[in-house]
Design an enzyme around this catalytic site. Structure first.
Site, PDB file in Angstrom:
ATOM      1  N   LYS A   4      -7.889  -9.755 -10.985  1.00 26.05           N
ATOM      2  CA  LYS A   4      -9.116  -9.684  -9.902  1.00 26.05           C
ATOM      3  C   LYS A   4      -9.910  -8.361 -10.096  1.00 26.05           C
ATOM      4  CE  LYS A   4      -8.827  -9.583  -5.339  1.00 26.05           C
ATOM      5  NZ  LYS A   4      -8.694 -10.161  -4.176  1.00 26.05           N
ATOM      6  N   LYS A  62       0.965  -1.358  -0.002  1.00 25.10           N
ATOM      7  CA  LYS A  62      -0.115  -0.018   0.115  1.00 25.10           C
ATOM      8  C   LYS A  62       0.886   1.272   0.097  1.00 25.10           C
ATOM      9  CE  LYS A  62      -4.317  -1.379   1.628  1.00 25.10           C
ATOM     10  NZ  LYS A  62      -5.324  -1.433   2.960  1.00 25.10           N
ATOM     11  N   LYS A  92     -11.210  -2.175  -7.479  1.00 19.98           N
ATOM     12  CA  LYS A  92     -11.769  -0.808  -7.983  1.00 19.98           C
ATOM     13  C   LYS A  92     -10.403  -0.042  -8.350  1.00 19.98           C
ATOM     14  CE  LYS A  92     -14.281  -0.241  -4.526  1.00 19.98           C
ATOM     15  NZ  LYS A  92     -15.126  -0.077  -3.392  1.00 19.98           N
TER      16      LYS A  92
END
Ligand code: TRP
Length: 449
Positions: free
Chosen positions: A310, A225, A313
């Site tokens: 996958k 992240k 978003k």
């Protein structure tokens, strides 16, 4: 542990599986209680026999694990169960009418981040299973708590008034989405993490004082992240998994329904629960089990534009995902433009050679709770993409209709959403307050027991 010269051979002959012979889980070592294995080896329940044997110390286990890896079995285990003792995972039955494998006093707890609209992958992999758990938790002492992880949401770049307003809107939207997906406040407690924030963060602090930096440093999510940007390397992001452990343990949850990506976090939670209990010589925290929701059809929904990835978003391409709140027109358009292949004489499930078509079939099987053979049979007479995609569109539009309608009803009703969250905060706060009182007593902050 025997020191006889043949003890190694004896251990190798040991008939019991690893996790049984590995007890006790804690060894007293150099004045400290150490968990035997912070990262337990991967265990593929179907192939347990491979890891019998040398078990009495962490190195032995690591070696046993390496031998499992070298046999190429690492990938056989799903990521959520990777590195997990098999008795730490309970599988949600695929049959939605089967009874849940939960004890009568189970506390089921999970959270979702308020990141905006929920897509098909979130729906099939998390929210629909949450609903099905809620509907089937009827034991006298069973409780179900679902939270909106709005404190975790602060770990992504979040600065300025506009960001604050956006968060406010998203957390409300998140409650509306939970209700739209069938979470019923009469059966499950729905609360904002921040409404019980004092208790979550208090336990977070307690657990921070037990959590080894080395362990956190080996976890992967904060590395992903921060995105290579040192500006994003914040304590909050690094400590995120400890707050998640506190979320779970503050309710003394026994079962946590999650999918693939949360395996590591739950393993840390179990580690901290065991460490806390061992340090303070108590059994205050149940060691929570993963209630694995990642199996079965529709649980690994892929991007409509790039089936190698996958559905997510973060892909930045709105055509690659279907939101549960999309209108029938939007759904039709997205499925029409979904990437497939040039074989239109038949439609069958073959994820390797026909990833696009297989993804659509998988979505249908997931939404209808059917097995693949039944879905393939439905498509048997179709000879072109118009017919096939029309059929898929129909299924998706119909399956999401109740969700879409409920969302339209709830999302405009801020007062109702607030009242649901307020009631949830009271109920959750009561449980957490009781548990934190016990934590304080145990660690020496409260009155003596
Ligand atoms: N980390 C979880 C996610 O990204 C959200 C979460 C926060 C959570 N606290 C939790 C999930 C506690 C389960 C239990 O999806």
């Amino acid at each position: 542990m025997s020191s006889a010269p043949d003890s190694r051979a004896a251990r190798n002959r040991c008939a019991k599986p690893l996790w049984e012979t590995a007890r006790p889980r804690f060894v007293y070592n150099a004045q400290r209680w150490k968990p035997l294995i912070p990262h337990t080896p991967i265990i593929d329940p179907n192939n347990m026999s491979y890891i019998r044997g040398t078990t009495k110390n962490a190195r032995g286990i690591t070696q046993a694990w390496r031998s499992v890896q070298s046999r190429g079995m690492a990938d056989a285990a799903a990521p959520a169960t990777r590195g997990t003792r098999p008795d730490s995972v309970v599988y949600l039955p695929e049959d939605p009418t089967a009874p849940l494998p939960l004890p009568d006093d189970a506390t089921v707890f999970s959270m979702i981040q308020p990141t905006g609209t929920v897509h098909l992958g979130n729906y099939l992999g998390a929210l629909r299973p949450w609903r099905s758990i809620q509907d089937r938790c009827e034991g006298p002492g069973q409780r179900v708590i679902y939270g909106v992880a709005d404190l975790h949401a602060l770990t992504v770049p979040h600065k300025g008034r506009a960001a604050a307003e956006a968060l406010r809107a998203r957390r409300q939207e998140c409650v509306a989405t939970l209700l739209a997906c069938g979470i019923d406040p009469a059966r499950a407690t729905v609360a904002f993490q921040s409404s019980v924030a004092g208790l979550h963060t208090e336990l977070f602090w307690q657990l921070s004082c037990l959590a080894p930096m080395g362990y956190l440093n080996r976890m992967t999510q904060w590395k992903d992240k921060r995105g290579g940007d040192p500006q994003r390397e914040r304590l909050g992001l690094f400590a995120y998994p400890v707050l998640q452990a506190a979320d779970i343990l503050v309710y003394r949850a026994t079962h946590v329904p999650v999918g693939d990506d949360q395996g590591q976090h739950l393993e840390l939670t179990r580690y901290l629960a065991e460490r806390f209990n061992a340090w303070f010589e108590c059994d205050l925290f149940p060691v929570p089990r993963t209630l694995y929701c990642g199996g079965g059809h529709g649980k690994k929904v892929r991007s409509l534009q790039d089936p190698a990835k996958k559905m997510s978003k973060s892909s930045g391409d709105p055509m690659s995902l279907v939101y549960v709140t999309d209108t029938p027109e939007q759904i039709r358009d997205k499925i029409k433009r979904a990437r497939t292949d040039s074989i239109s004489s038949s439609f069958y499930f073959d994820p390797e050679n026909r990833p696009g078509v297989s993804n659509l079939l998988d979505i249908v099987a997931g939404l209808q709770d059917k097995d693949m053979a039944a879905v393939e049979a439905e498509c048997a007479g179709m000879r072109d993409y118009g017919a096939f995609k029309g059929y898929v569109t129909e299924v998706v539009v119909e399956a999401l209709r109740p969700v879409r309608e409920r969302y339209a009803r709830f999302s405009g009703d801020a007062a109702y959403l607030q009242s649901v969250a307020d009631r949830g905060a009271d109920a959750a706060g009561e449980i957490a307050a009781e548990n934190m009182k016990r934590v304080r007593e145990v660690v020496g902050l409260g009155a003596r027991r």
